[in-house]
Motif scaffolding. Structure first.
Motif, PDB file in Angstrom:
ATOM      1  N   ALA A 199       2.475   5.149   1.017  1.00 14.13           N
ATOM      2  CA  ALA A 199       3.120   5.792   2.174  1.00 14.13           C
ATOM      3  C   ALA A 199       3.680   4.740   3.127  1.00 14.13           C
ATOM      4  N   LYS A 200       2.918   3.696   3.379  1.00 14.31           N
ATOM      5  CA  LYS A 200       3.357   2.627   4.287  1.00 14.31           C
ATOM      6  C   LYS A 200       4.589   1.911   3.718  1.00 14.31           C
ATOM      7  N   ARG A 201       4.591   1.659   2.419  1.00 17.46           N
ATOM      8  CA  ARG A 201       5.748   1.001   1.797  1.00 17.46           C
ATOM      9  C   ARG A 201       7.004   1.862   1.915  1.00 17.46           C
ATOM     10  N   LEU A 202       6.860   3.175   1.698  1.00 18.96           N
ATOM     11  CA  LEU A 202       8.018   4.051   1.814  1.00 18.96           C
ATOM     12  C   LEU A 202       8.509   4.108   3.257  1.00 18.96           C
ATOM     13  N   TRP A 213      12.304   2.960   4.423  1.00 13.08           N
ATOM     14  CA  TRP A 213      13.275   3.867   5.032  1.00 13.08           C
ATOM     15  C   TRP A 213      13.458   3.659   6.534  1.00 13.08           C
ATOM     16  N   LYS A 214      12.642   2.816   7.156  1.00 15.96           N
ATOM     17  CA  LYS A 214      12.754   2.666   8.614  1.00 15.96           C
ATOM     18  C   LYS A 214      14.070   2.011   9.042  1.00 15.96           C
ATOM     19  N   HIS A 215      14.770   1.393   8.114  1.00 16.38           N
ATOM     20  CA  HIS A 215      16.056   0.779   8.433  1.00 16.38           C
ATOM     21  C   HIS A 215      17.187   1.811   8.429  1.00 16.38           C
ATOM     22  N   ASP A 265      -2.668   7.215  12.682  1.00 21.49           N
ATOM     23  CA  ASP A 265      -3.772   6.945  11.761  1.00 21.49           C
ATOM     24  C   ASP A 265      -3.818   7.955  10.615  1.00 21.49           C
ATOM     25  N   GLU A 266      -3.340   9.184  10.874  1.00 18.33           N
ATOM     26  CA  GLU A 266      -3.446  10.253   9.889  1.00 18.33           C
ATOM     27  C   GLU A 266      -2.195  10.484   9.054  1.00 18.33           C
ATOM     28  N   GLN A 267      -1.024  10.077   9.561  1.00 17.98           N
ATOM     29  CA  GLN A 267       0.196  10.415   8.827  1.00 17.98           C
ATOM     30  C   GLN A 267       1.341   9.463   9.124  1.00 17.98           C
ATOM     31  N   PHE A 268       2.300   9.483   8.203  1.00 15.50           N
ATOM     32  CA  PHE A 268       3.547   8.736   8.326  1.00 15.50           C
ATOM     33  C   PHE A 268       4.670   9.770   8.323  1.00 15.50           C
ATOM     34  N   PRO A 322      -1.908  10.400   3.789  1.00 14.48           N
ATOM     35  CA  PRO A 322      -2.772   9.772   2.776  1.00 14.48           C
ATOM     36  C   PRO A 322      -4.222  10.239   2.899  1.00 14.48           C
ATOM     37  N   HIS A 323      -4.852  10.449   1.750  1.00 11.49           N
ATOM     38  CA  HIS A 323      -6.267  10.782   1.657  1.00 11.49           C
ATOM     39  C   HIS A 323      -6.886   9.853   0.618  1.00 11.49           C
TER      40      HIS A 323
END
Length: 92
Positions: A16-19, A23-25, A33-36, A49-50
């Motif tokens: 999730a962090k990599r995606l 896409w942040k650009h 802490d719970e979601q992106f 993520p779980h």
């Protein structure tokens, strides 16, 4: 249209962090802490993520979100460097 799926993985937070970083650009993003969250012009993607999986939620103004669902999964596959088998559930 709203839809969601769960991807079985032990690496949910990293993927999730990599995606999000990928896409942040292009899009506005947010992280807690719970979601992106990824805010596209006509859609919002929420990644939760779980321990044993990644919940992916899509809300779009498009009549048919199948193409966007495919794009999301293809990008998650790339971020994880593996192929996920995904079945989307659609909500009213």
């Amino acid at each position: 249209m709203k839809s969601n799926t769960t991807i079985q993985t032990d690496d949910a937070k990293r993927i999730a962090k990599r995606l999000l970083n990928h896409w942040k650009h292009k899009f506005e993003v947010a992280e807690t802490d719970e979601q992106f969250s990824i805010f596209m012009p006509d859609a919002t993607v929420i990644l939760r993520p779980h321990i044993d999986g990644l919940i992916v939620e899509l809300e779009t103004t498009q009549e048919d979100g199948a193409h966007l669902q495919h794009v999301i999964v293809e990008h998650l596959n790339r971020m994880a460097q593996r192929e996920f088998m995904v079945e989307w559930q659609h909500q009213a």
